[in-house]
Design a protein around this motif. Structure first.
Motif, PDB file in Angstrom:
ATOM      1  N   ARG A  46       1.104  -0.563   0.146  1.00  0.00           N
ATOM      2  CA  ARG A  46       0.227   0.104   0.148  1.00  0.00           C
ATOM      3  C   ARG A  46       0.886   1.103   0.548  1.00  0.00           C
ATOM      4  N   LYS A  81       2.742  -1.869 -10.954  1.00  0.00           N
ATOM      5  CA  LYS A  81       2.466  -1.376 -11.242  1.00  0.00           C
ATOM      6  C   LYS A  81       2.571   0.336 -10.053  1.00  0.00           C
ATOM      7  N   GLY A  83       1.386   2.668  -6.837  1.00  0.00           N
ATOM      8  CA  GLY A  83       0.660   3.581  -6.133  1.00  0.00           C
ATOM      9  C   GLY A  83       0.086   4.803  -6.502  1.00  0.00           C
ATOM     10  N   LYS A  84      -1.033   4.725  -5.592  1.00  0.00           N
ATOM     11  CA  LYS A  84      -1.079   6.216  -6.360  1.00  0.00           C
ATOM     12  C   LYS A  84       0.024   6.941  -5.573  1.00  0.00           C
ATOM     13  N   ALA A  85      -0.068   7.131  -4.093  1.00  0.00           N
ATOM     14  CA  ALA A  85       0.451   8.275  -3.491  1.00  0.00           C
ATOM     15  C   ALA A  85       1.877   7.882  -4.460  1.00  0.00           C
ATOM     16  N   ARG A  87       3.021   7.553  -7.355  1.00  0.00           N
ATOM     17  CA  ARG A  87       2.679   9.051  -8.757  1.00  0.00           C
ATOM     18  C   ARG A  87       2.683   9.755  -8.453  1.00  0.00           C
ATOM     19  N   GLU A  88       2.237  10.007  -7.634  1.00  0.00           N
ATOM     20  CA  GLU A  88       1.614  11.408  -7.058  1.00  0.00           C
ATOM     21  C   GLU A  88       3.076  12.067  -5.569  1.00  0.00           C
ATOM     22  N   ASP A  91       5.518  12.412  -9.266  1.00  0.00           N
ATOM     23  CA  ASP A  91       4.863  13.245  -9.994  1.00  0.00           C
ATOM     24  C   ASP A  91       5.385  14.861  -9.306  1.00  0.00           C
TER      25      ASP A  91
END
Length: 106
Positions: A46, A81, A83-85, A87-88, A91
């Protein structure tokens, strides 16, 4: 970052761990992850990402030297792949570094 960089970082962050203990910890984690993927399991961490095994179907390829058609068999390959955290975070940090670079140049 290489495996030895990871060992160094772990040993530096946790003073109670010897270099050998950090090396053993990294090896144990990576071995467990490899074993899970070999068995076809999915690994999800996670906030970081997930590892899965993807199937690549058989296909016809070309030998670049002779131009002859070659049958390429089916393969199973590991896939990550983020996770969102993650990727953010990547970025946001990349945007900061780009802004700093533009400031220095301009």
């Amino acid at each position: 970052m290489t495996r030895s960089d990871l060992v160094e970082e772990l040993a530096a962050r946790f003073a109670q761990l010897t270099h050998r203990d950090a090396e053993y910890a990294v090896k144990t984690i990576l071995d467990a992850m490899s074993d899970a993927l070999v068995r076809g399991h999915r690994i999800e961490i996670r906030g970081f990402g997930s590892f899965t095994v993807n199937r690549r179907p058989p296909r016809i390829g070309r030998n670049p030297r002779s131009g002859e058609s070659v049958q390429i068999p089916e393969k199973r390959v590991p896939h990550f792949k983020p996770g969102k955290a993650l990727r953010e975070a990547v970025d946001a940090r990349t945007a900061e570094l780009d802004a700093e670079q533009r400031q220095r140049e301009g």
